[in-house]
Design an enzyme around this catalytic site. Structure first.
Site, PDB file in Angstrom:
ATOM      1  N   CYS A 164      46.235  25.622  91.859  1.00  0.00           N
ATOM      2  CA  CYS A 164      44.369  25.351  91.575  1.00  0.00           C
ATOM      3  C   CYS A 164      44.577  24.287  90.225  1.00  0.00           C
ATOM      4  O   CYS A 164      43.667  23.959  89.973  1.00  0.00           O
ATOM      5  CB  CYS A 164      43.077  25.377  91.629  1.00  0.00           C
ATOM      6  SG  CYS A 164      43.783  25.788  93.641  1.00  0.00           S
ATOM      7  N   HIS A 168      37.735  24.127  87.826  1.00  0.00           N
ATOM      8  CA  HIS A 168      38.122  24.260  89.506  1.00  0.00           C
ATOM      9  C   HIS A 168      37.071  24.563  89.642  1.00  0.00           C
ATOM     10  O   HIS A 168      36.450  25.941  89.753  1.00  0.00           O
ATOM     11  CB  HIS A 168      39.110  24.536  89.079  1.00  0.00           C
ATOM     12  CG  HIS A 168      40.034  24.836  90.549  1.00  0.00           C
ATOM     13  ND1 HIS A 168      39.988  24.109  91.920  1.00  0.00           N
ATOM     14  CD2 HIS A 168      40.269  26.166  91.139  1.00  0.00           C
ATOM     15  CE1 HIS A 168      40.003  24.545  92.657  1.00  0.00           C
ATOM     16  NE2 HIS A 168      39.984  25.688  92.989  1.00  0.00           N
ATOM     17  N   ASN A 206      36.556  24.042  97.926  1.00  0.00           N
ATOM     18  CA  ASN A 206      37.096  24.079  96.920  1.00  0.00           C
ATOM     19  C   ASN A 206      39.235  22.879  97.804  1.00  0.00           C
ATOM     20  O   ASN A 206      39.108  23.047  98.023  1.00  0.00           O
ATOM     21  CB  ASN A 206      37.957  25.694  97.439  1.00  0.00           C
ATOM     22  CG  ASN A 206      38.983  25.943  97.019  1.00  0.00           C
ATOM     23  OD1 ASN A 206      39.617  25.035  95.938  1.00  0.00           O
ATOM     24  ND2 ASN A 206      39.169  26.665  95.733  1.00  0.00           N
TER      25      ASN A 206
HETATM   26  N1  ACO Z   1      30.969  34.859 106.146  1.00  0.00           N
HETATM   27  C1  ACO Z   1      30.462  36.271 106.840  1.00  0.00           C
HETATM   28  N2  ACO Z   1      30.812  37.827 106.317  1.00  0.00           N
HETATM   29  C2  ACO Z   1      31.766  37.300 105.729  1.00  0.00           C
HETATM   30  C3  ACO Z   1      32.279  36.025 105.302  1.00  0.00           C
HETATM   31  C4  ACO Z   1      32.007  35.139 106.012  1.00  0.00           C
HETATM   32  N3  ACO Z   1      32.401  33.679 105.557  1.00  0.00           N
HETATM   33  N4  ACO Z   1      33.337  36.156 104.753  1.00  0.00           N
HETATM   34  C5  ACO Z   1      34.001  37.872 104.493  1.00  0.00           C
HETATM   35  N5  ACO Z   1      32.354  38.460 105.434  1.00  0.00           N
HETATM   36  C6  ACO Z   1      31.903  39.596 104.994  1.00  0.00           C
HETATM   37  C7  ACO Z   1      33.489  40.760 105.111  1.00  0.00           C
HETATM   38  O1  ACO Z   1      33.974  40.381 106.327  1.00  0.00           O
HETATM   39  C8  ACO Z   1      32.595  42.089 104.259  1.00  0.00           C
HETATM   40  O2  ACO Z   1      31.635  42.824 105.196  1.00  0.00           O
HETATM   41  P1  ACO Z   1      31.698  43.749 105.250  1.00  0.00           P
HETATM   42  O3  ACO Z   1      30.840  44.536 104.000  1.00  0.00           O
HETATM   43  O4  ACO Z   1      31.207  43.982 106.650  1.00  0.00           O
HETATM   44  O5  ACO Z   1      33.814  44.366 105.783  1.00  0.00           O
HETATM   45  C9  ACO Z   1      31.176  41.377 103.430  1.00  0.00           C
HETATM   46  O6  ACO Z   1      31.267  39.682 103.770  1.00  0.00           O
HETATM   47  C10 ACO Z   1      31.710  40.842 101.800  1.00  0.00           C
HETATM   48  O7  ACO Z   1      33.990  41.045 101.536  1.00  0.00           O
HETATM   49  P2  ACO Z   1      33.933  40.620 100.439  1.00  0.00           P
HETATM   50  O8  ACO Z   1      35.491  39.571 100.787  1.00  0.00           O
HETATM   51  O9  ACO Z   1      33.448  41.425  99.841  1.00  0.00           O
HETATM   52  O10 ACO Z   1      33.168  39.685  99.723  1.00  0.00           O
HETATM   53  P3  ACO Z   1      33.016  38.931  98.565  1.00  0.00           P
HETATM   54  O11 ACO Z   1      31.770  39.198  98.562  1.00  0.00           O
HETATM   55  O12 ACO Z   1      34.631  39.590  97.622  1.00  0.00           O
HETATM   56  O13 ACO Z   1      33.049  37.332  98.780  1.00  0.00           O
HETATM   57  C11 ACO Z   1      35.015  36.090  98.373  1.00  0.00           C
HETATM   58  C12 ACO Z   1      34.135  36.835  99.186  1.00  0.00           C
HETATM   59  C13 ACO Z   1      33.518  34.223  98.318  1.00  0.00           C
HETATM   60  C14 ACO Z   1      36.058  34.637  98.803  1.00  0.00           C
HETATM   61  C15 ACO Z   1      34.615  36.454  97.295  1.00  0.00           C
HETATM   62  O14 ACO Z   1      36.046  37.208  97.439  1.00  0.00           O
HETATM   63  C16 ACO Z   1      36.004  34.921  96.560  1.00  0.00           C
HETATM   64  O15 ACO Z   1      35.034  33.991  96.053  1.00  0.00           O
HETATM   65  N6  ACO Z   1      37.124  35.104  95.900  1.00  0.00           N
HETATM   66  C17 ACO Z   1      37.847  34.154  95.328  1.00  0.00           C
HETATM   67  C18 ACO Z   1      38.208  33.103  96.296  1.00  0.00           C
HETATM   68  C19 ACO Z   1      38.803  31.945  95.396  1.00  0.00           C
HETATM   69  O16 ACO Z   1      38.001  30.850  95.002  1.00  0.00           O
HETATM   70  N7  ACO Z   1      39.162  31.208  95.594  1.00  0.00           N
HETATM   71  C20 ACO Z   1      40.578  30.670  94.910  1.00  0.00           C
HETATM   72  C21 ACO Z   1      40.804  29.391  95.949  1.00  0.00           C
HETATM   73  S1  ACO Z   1      42.760  29.282  94.811  1.00  0.00           S
HETATM   74  C22 ACO Z   1      43.346  28.179  95.781  1.00  0.00           C
HETATM   75  O17 ACO Z   1      42.161  27.228  95.211  1.00  0.00           O
HETATM   76  C23 ACO Z   1      44.005  27.799  96.784  1.00  0.00           C
END
Ligand code: ACO
Length: 349
Positions: free
Chosen positions: A129, A276, A306
């Site tokens: 990214c 980004h 994204n």
């Molecule tokens: N819908 C519903 N529930 C979900 C989803 C979803 N889409 N995804 C995860 N959950 C649930 C999980 O199963 C978990 O449930 P549990 O507590 O029963 O186990 C709960 O939600 C919390 O999960 P986390 O993974 O802890 O959620 P978090 O608050 O960390 O959010 C996220 C996840 C949004 C992915 C976050 O970690 C994030 O934004 N990370 C950075 C991602 C990013 O910026 N990526 C860039 C990619 S770079 C590139 O570009 C290629």
């Protein structure tokens, strides 16, 4: 000598898919409420089956060239003007994590041919990214080292929805498709001091020790697909969300602070920070740490999700076409992503 952005363009697939529509179409156990509250994403645009990264890149590049062609002469025949402008391009630098082909040719070469940019050299940049931020610096370098190169196209283009594991709900809801492009020109205005223009400075960083947190682990030379092998899920991006989140907040906070300090300015001097678009919560957390008002960060993730290397040039084109960039404005482009990589460009518009 300065390196100025003189034209911008973007290509957005027409198929817009809301969170609820995605959940239904891909049978994902999620909700609009969860996606919005955890990421700020409301929809994404998805490329059709036959559309590859070069198709979106080509459309964005043509629009960026149309902008400079119109600025140059405003000829009646727009297509001819774009074709003529393409002939004046000396370099095409295309950032993508989702190239048309795995090994060769580069996506940049496909765009070079279709654009008719006959005299341009063409390379792909693989920096996740952060690809567009890296690409601007690489293009400026290509222009700087040769008297004969004056104009470059820098493009970010992605079709991430083709490299997505739809059974991984923590990752699949994040991605969208699109492309953005800019024309970068070498001009005789100064890069520093009174009347300075264009890219003032760039910070580029990499931390390969975090490579495992964002990885497409199949299909490359580490784990090549073997003849006769059946795979349950096509090659896709796997992510350790929490690790990427923590890395991203730190990367934005440290890099924005560093580039402001290197230039001897504060956030008050800056018109826009264009980050980004990975997750609105990441941007909000970084803004709080930097004590910079959230409104200074341009956000369009609600509409596009994204789009990796495409997200910054798409945002820049939106700002430009909406008339929100005034000549002389200071802008920070800030990228972070797979590699891990991160970096920023400070630009005078
Ligand atoms: N819908 C519903 N529930 C979900 C989803 C979803 N889409 N995804 C995860 N959950 C649930 C999980 O199963 C978990 O449930 P549990 O507590 O029963 O186990 C709960 O939600 C919390 O999960 P986390 O993974 O802890 O959620 P978090 O608050 O960390 O959010 C996220 C996840 C949004 C992915 C976050 O970690 C994030 O934004 N990370 C950075 C991602 C990013 O910026 N990526 C860039 C990619 S770079 C590139 O570009 C290629």
């Amino acid at each position: 000598m300065a390196f100025e952005i003189t034209g911008t363009g973007r290509a957005i697939p027409s198929r817009r898919v809301t969170n609820d529509e995605l959940a239904k179409e891909k049978e994902i156990d999620t909700s609009d409420e969860w996606i919005r509250s955890h990421t700020g994403i409301g929809a994404r645009h998805m490329a059709e089956e036959q559309v590859a990264a070069s198709d979106l890149a080509l459309e964005a590049a043509r629009k960026a060239l149309a902008m400079i062609a119109a600025a140059d002469a405003a000829p009646a025949d727009a297509e001819k003007a774009v074709a003529e402008a393409a002939l004046s391009v000396d370099a095409i630098v295309l950032a993508t994590a989702t190239p048309d082909f795995l090994v060769v040719p580069s996506t940049a070469c496909i765009v070079q041919d279709k654009l008719g940019a006959k005299r341009a050299c063409a390379i792909d940049v693989s920096a996740g990214c952060t690809g567009f931020v890296y690409g601007l610096e690489i293009a400026a370098g290509l222009l700087a080292v040769s008297d004969s190169r004056k104009r470059a196209l820098v493009i970010g283009s992605e079709v991430l929805t083709k490299f997505t594991d739809w059974s991984d709900r923590g990752t699949c809801v994040l991605f969208g498709d699109g492309a953005g492009a800019v024309v970068l020109e070498k001009t005789s205005l100064p890069q520093q001091g009174t009347g300075k223009r264009g890219i003032l400075r760039t910070i580029l960083k990499a931390d390969g020790s975090g490579a495992e947190h964002l990885v497409c682990s199949h299909g490359g030379s580490r784990n090549p697909l073997k003849a006769g092998e059946t795979i349950a899920i096509p090659p896709h991006i796997g992510m350790n969300g929490q690790a990427v989140y923590n890395f991203a907040v730190k990367a934005i906070t440290e890099t924005v602070a560093e580039i402001l300090s290197q230039e001897g300015i504060t956030a008050n001097d800056v018109a826009w920070i264009v980050p980004h678009q990975a997750n609105a919560r990441i941007i909000q957390a970084a803004a709080r740490r930097l004590k910079i008002p959230e409104e200074k960060f341009y956000l369009n993730i609600e509409e596009y999700a994204n789009t990796s290397a495409a997200s910054i040039p798409i945002a820049l084109d939106e700002l430009n076409r909406a008339g929100k960039l005034a000549r002389g404005d200071l802008i920070i482009l800030m990228g972070f992503g797979g590699g891990l990589t991160y970096g920023a460009n400070l630009i005078v518009w």
